[in-house]
Design an enzyme around this catalytic site. Sequence first.
Site, short mmCIF file in Angstrom:
data_model
loop_
_atom_site.label_atom_id
_atom_site.label_comp_id
_atom_site.label_asym_id
_atom_site.label_seq_id
_atom_site.Cartn_x
_atom_site.Cartn_y
_atom_site.Cartn_z
N ASP A 280 0.81 -1.23 0.00
CA ASP A 280 0.00 0.00 0.00
C ASP A 280 0.84 1.27 0.00
OD1 ASP A 280 -2.17 -1.70 0.12
OD2 ASP A 280 -2.27 -1.62 2.31
N LYS B 289 1.82 2.13 -5.15
CA LYS B 289 2.36 1.59 -6.39
C LYS B 289 1.44 1.89 -7.57
CE LYS B 289 2.35 -2.43 -4.35
NZ LYS B 289 2.07 -2.06 -2.97
N GLY C 30 -4.57 -4.23 -3.75
CA GLY C 30 -5.55 -3.18 -4.07
C GLY C 30 -4.76 -1.95 -4.45
N HIS C 31 -4.74 -1.63 -5.73
CA HIS C 31 -3.94 -0.50 -6.23
C HIS C 31 -4.87 0.64 -6.64
CE1 HIS C 31 -0.32 -3.34 -7.22
NE2 HIS C 31 -0.70 -3.37 -5.97
N GLN D 277 1.94 -6.03 -3.22
CA GLN D 277 2.38 -6.14 -1.83
C GLN D 277 3.68 -5.33 -1.64
OE1 GLN D 277 1.36 -9.52 -3.38
NE2 GLN D 277 -0.56 -8.55 -2.85
P1 GDP Z 1 -0.75 0.35 -3.54
O1 GDP Z 1 -1.34 -0.93 -3.07
O2 GDP Z 1 0.72 0.42 -3.32
O3 GDP Z 1 -1.12 0.71 -4.95
O4 GDP Z 1 -1.38 1.49 -2.60
P2 GDP Z 1 -2.93 1.63 -2.17
O5 GDP Z 1 -3.70 2.14 -3.31
O6 GDP Z 1 -3.40 0.39 -1.52
O7 GDP Z 1 -2.80 2.68 -1.01
C1 GDP Z 1 -2.27 3.95 -1.20
C2 GDP Z 1 -3.33 4.97 -0.77
O8 GDP Z 1 -2.73 6.24 -0.65
C3 GDP Z 1 -4.43 5.13 -1.81
O9 GDP Z 1 -5.61 5.48 -1.14
C4 GDP Z 1 -3.92 6.28 -2.65
O10 GDP Z 1 -4.97 6.99 -3.30
C5 GDP Z 1 -3.26 7.14 -1.62
N1 GDP Z 1 -2.10 7.92 -2.05
C6 GDP Z 1 -1.13 7.60 -2.93
N2 GDP Z 1 -0.17 8.55 -2.96
C7 GDP Z 1 -0.55 9.49 -2.07
C8 GDP Z 1 0.04 10.71 -1.60
O11 GDP Z 1 1.13 11.12 -2.00
N3 GDP Z 1 -0.65 11.41 -0.65
C9 GDP Z 1 -1.84 10.98 -0.15
N4 GDP Z 1 -2.43 11.73 0.77
N5 GDP Z 1 -2.41 9.84 -0.56
C10 GDP Z 1 -1.77 9.10 -1.49
P1 IMO Z 2 -0.93 -4.15 -2.27
O1 IMO Z 2 -0.48 -4.68 -3.60
C1 IMO Z 2 -1.03 -4.60 2.06
C2 IMO Z 2 -1.08 -8.67 3.64
C3 IMO Z 2 -2.34 -9.11 4.36
C4 IMO Z 2 -1.75 -10.11 5.34
C5 IMO Z 2 -0.64 -10.77 4.51
C6 IMO Z 2 -1.06 -12.08 3.84
O2 IMO Z 2 -2.21 -3.43 -2.29
O3 IMO Z 2 0.17 -3.38 -1.61
P2 IMO Z 2 -2.63 -12.78 1.82
O4 IMO Z 2 -4.00 -12.33 1.43
O5 IMO Z 2 -1.59 -12.50 0.80
O6 IMO Z 2 -2.61 -14.19 2.32
O7 IMO Z 2 -2.26 -11.88 3.12
O8 IMO Z 2 -0.29 -9.83 3.52
N1 IMO Z 2 -1.31 -8.16 2.26
C7 IMO Z 2 -1.23 -6.86 1.94
N2 IMO Z 2 -1.06 -5.77 2.70
N3 IMO Z 2 -1.13 -4.46 0.72
C8 IMO Z 2 -1.29 -5.55 -0.06
O9 IMO Z 2 -1.23 -5.49 -1.41
C9 IMO Z 2 -1.39 -6.82 0.54
N4 IMO Z 2 -1.59 -8.08 0.09
C10 IMO Z 2 -1.52 -8.89 1.15
O10 IMO Z 2 -2.95 -8.03 5.01
O11 IMO Z 2 -1.14 -9.44 6.41
MG MG Z 3 -2.87 -1.59 -1.81
#
Ligand code: GDP
Ligand code: IMO
Ligand code: MG
Length: 423
Positions: free
Chosen positions: A13, A16, A40-41, A224
């Site tokens: 998270d 990416k 979840g991207h 991840q």
């Molecule tokens: P990913 O899994 O690495 O793609 O990241 P996620 O989408 O799960 O989580 C990142 C969260 O931070 C999302 O809600 C994005 O919209 C938000 N986000 C990304 N970059 C920034 C930033 O620079 N500032 C803020 N405030 N939010 C951001």
């Molecule tokens: P993105 O790509 C954050 C965590 C879960 C749990 C562990 C194992 O959005 O960064 P799994 O479902 O793979 O068996 O879970 O890994 N986890 C993540 N945490 N971002 C993710 O993906 C994750 N995918 C799995 O919360 O601790």
């Molecule tokens: Mg994510």
Amino acid sequence: MAVDLLLGLQWGDEGKGKIVDVLTKNYDIIARFQGGPNAGHTLIFDGHKHVLHTIPSGIFHDTALNVVGNGVVIDPVIFKRELENLDKHNINYTEKLLISRKAHLILPTHRLLDAASETSKGKAKIGSTLKGIGPTYMDKTGRNGMRVGDLELENWRDKYQSLTAKHIKMLDFFDVDIQYDLKELEEEFCAGVEKLRTLQFIDSEEFLNNAIKEKKTILAEGAQGSLLDIDFGTYPFVTSSNTTAAGACTGLGVAPNRIGDVFGIFKAYTTRVGSGPFPTELFDEDGATMAKVGHEFGATTGRPRRCGWLDLVALKYAIQVNGVTQLMMMKGDVLSGFDTIKVCTSYKYKGEEITHLPYNIEPENVTPIFTEFKGWEKDLTSLTEENQLPESLMSYIEFIEKETEVPIKIVSVGPDRKQTILR
Ligand code: GDP
Ligand code: IMO
Ligand code: MG
């Protein structure tokens, strides 16, 4: 031409999805190499928010091709929902979304096994997203799995039935009560399979290596984060794939000497969702502020993310394992208003101060030692140039660069595509 990699350096998270979307204009192909719908991207642009789970984050651009690589695990049910979301935005994906025949399929019973395994662990549970990731990769390495290419065989239903029957027997092993309606699950699965069949299945390693020969530019998108890597993460509280750079080679069929830049993404602080050790975790007002301002809720499960200060010991470890060549710092805007910003620069471990990540980072073994920085008041979210960044943030950035010996090339100051400062 080289393949560039983009990966998360923390516990996922990091942002990416946002950065892949920002960089896609520079690439011909975006390729996911591991993980599945546990990811979840989030992408935000033109007033819309999109969350992708299995589909690469280049899908909203007109020209780039998007490849789901052999290292990914696909749940046809979730994949269908993702495609339907794209339909709502009139994204024509049939020509630009390609699926590896060697990617493994998540069956409904993989999800049930995930749930049974987690429930049976009680307090020791991993905190899995319950998407069936672990059981699917177990079937892959156990040489029992079903792959996308199997769907082209006449007898794919037989394969599905026999694997499902085995899983049902395995469910009995767990002494827990998992309720399910197999018929309903199968109908959903078959509908997903039919939708998946409308896409092009490819021999992705052949496709990508030909693209390299044709001097096409490729960006590999990780899911991840490095601390969730099956080998190098905080085992057993990890996911079931190699989230680090090497995973891109096995997850796409690209040789190590084809890898070019490795972009490492990190948050200006740290978050983690699910169980497992987290040395710099905060349980105070500061942590609550990060969670609130940063909207730290999982993009896949909606669970609150645990928050804490940046951990440079862990970050340096991830940079080393991945061979990161450029850093990207996300969510600095969330730290505006803190009087003091802390960064963990070493650990107290068995009475000694250490600067490497030891085998065991449970709270009883490790106490973080922090360096403090002056915070900044300024709201960063409307800034567009490096020279507008407050001085204390620049000191923070320069300190991280000095410690990691890697330049920070992007500073993200908000979730929108436009809130991105290039350095
Ligand atoms: P990913 O899994 O690495 O793609 O990241 P996620 O989408 O799960 O989580 C990142 C969260 O931070 C999302 O809600 C994005 O919209 C938000 N986000 C990304 N970059 C920034 C930033 O620079 N500032 C803020 N405030 N939010 C951001
Ligand atoms: P993105 O790509 C954050 C965590 C879960 C749990 C562990 C194992 O959005 O960064 P799994 O479902 O793979 O068996 O879970 O890994 N986890 C993540 N945490 N971002 C993710 O993906 C994750 N995918 C799995 O919360 O601790
Ligand atoms: Mg994510």
